[in-house]
Scaffold this active site. Sequence first.
Site, mmCIF file in Angstrom:
data_model
loop_
_atom_site.group_PDB
_atom_site.id
_atom_site.type_symbol
_atom_site.label_atom_id
_atom_site.label_comp_id
_atom_site.label_asym_id
_atom_site.label_seq_id
_atom_site.Cartn_x
_atom_site.Cartn_y
_atom_site.Cartn_z
ATOM 1 N N ILE A 219 0.850 -1.194 0.000
ATOM 2 C CA ILE A 219 0.000 0.000 0.000
ATOM 3 C C ILE A 219 0.886 1.244 0.000
ATOM 4 O O ILE A 219 1.800 1.372 0.824
ATOM 5 C CB ILE A 219 -0.929 0.010 1.224
ATOM 6 C CG1 ILE A 219 -1.798 -1.257 1.250
ATOM 7 C CG2 ILE A 219 -1.810 1.257 1.224
ATOM 8 C CD1 ILE A 219 -2.647 -1.394 2.492
ATOM 9 N N GLU A 261 2.194 -3.788 5.630
ATOM 10 C CA GLU A 261 1.174 -3.526 4.605
ATOM 11 C C GLU A 261 1.493 -4.239 3.300
ATOM 12 O O GLU A 261 0.960 -3.901 2.249
ATOM 13 C CB GLU A 261 1.059 -2.014 4.366
ATOM 14 C CG GLU A 261 2.286 -1.355 3.757
ATOM 15 C CD GLU A 261 3.299 -0.886 4.783
ATOM 16 O OE1 GLU A 261 4.102 -0.009 4.438
ATOM 17 O OE2 GLU A 261 3.284 -1.396 5.925
#
Length: 351
Positions: A219, A261
């Site tokens: 991300i 992430e």
Amino acid sequence: MAISASALVILVVPAYQIAELFVFGGMNGLWWQHALWRAPVLAVAAVALAWCHIRSDGHGAAALLRLIAILIMTMMFGLFVADWRAEDGNVEVMIQGLIMSTFAVSLIALSGARELLIIYLLPASGAVLALTLSGENPWFVITRLFDSLMMLAVGLLAAELLCRTRLQAFQANRQLHEHATTDALTGLGNRRLLEPQLTAETARALRHRRPLSILLADIDHFKQVNDRWGHEVGDGVLRTLAGRLRGALRQEDLAARWGGEEFLILLPDTTADQAGTVAEKIRQAVAATPFPIGAANINLTISLGVAAHAGESDHRQLVKRADEALYQAKSQGRNRVCIARTPGHHGQPGQ
């Protein structure tokens, strides 16, 4: 259990057959009848031992165990009928053998009381029918089997209790495995789940020359989400992304939280071009659909690195190339897909 039962059969059944040489004083007709009834049990037990040695994953062991149980009871009722009909037979010894066999089979009736009942009643009915057709009173035959039937009642209880104990143990082990291999936040697999799959798929791709690709997704600017809205919102973003990844993949694909992430997606039987198409589809879906945070929404993007198997024997080499492609995507401005170059190729990764 299949190994233990098979080994016990191979040890015990021939021992009884040899012992009967001294009882009968030689290899008479009844001795040979006993040998014929015992032969199928020994053959299947030997096959089961060999099978369990070849298939260490336990595949097929339950079916072989059930077959051994059926053959044991069929053998014992066959011996019972043979001795009943023979002048020099010993019915009482066979009844004792039935009692012991019934209890032994109750310990390996995997599905509990119902399975044991079927395993017992089928050969028992055949034995009673065979003796009835030869002129015996069926009720008299059944009364001679009274002790064995009493052991059946005990065995039914034991089989049911053991079945429930096995089921509880299986469910507990499955829950432990799920906890150990599932990321608690996203519900996806974790590294502990994915590493063995990566190893197996890399070996399969190398052995069978099948395509294999992986995606490594990260991300963009996720730290800013945590800093601005807090870790609770960040966790919600990760859960939402995990759901979107599931929806974008085939049943045979596997997505896992690789760390923080980062997410790694395993794509069996997928070429680099096909994996690039999947990665671009995921990238566009994430960029086009905001992430909800209460009444508001967050617009986020992800970067993805794609690597296709290029003869690596170690999956870590494949992951390293995907990580390099992900770094390239980040350095080129994020919100993009880069495909790792194959070893020996000096061109730039593609978008």
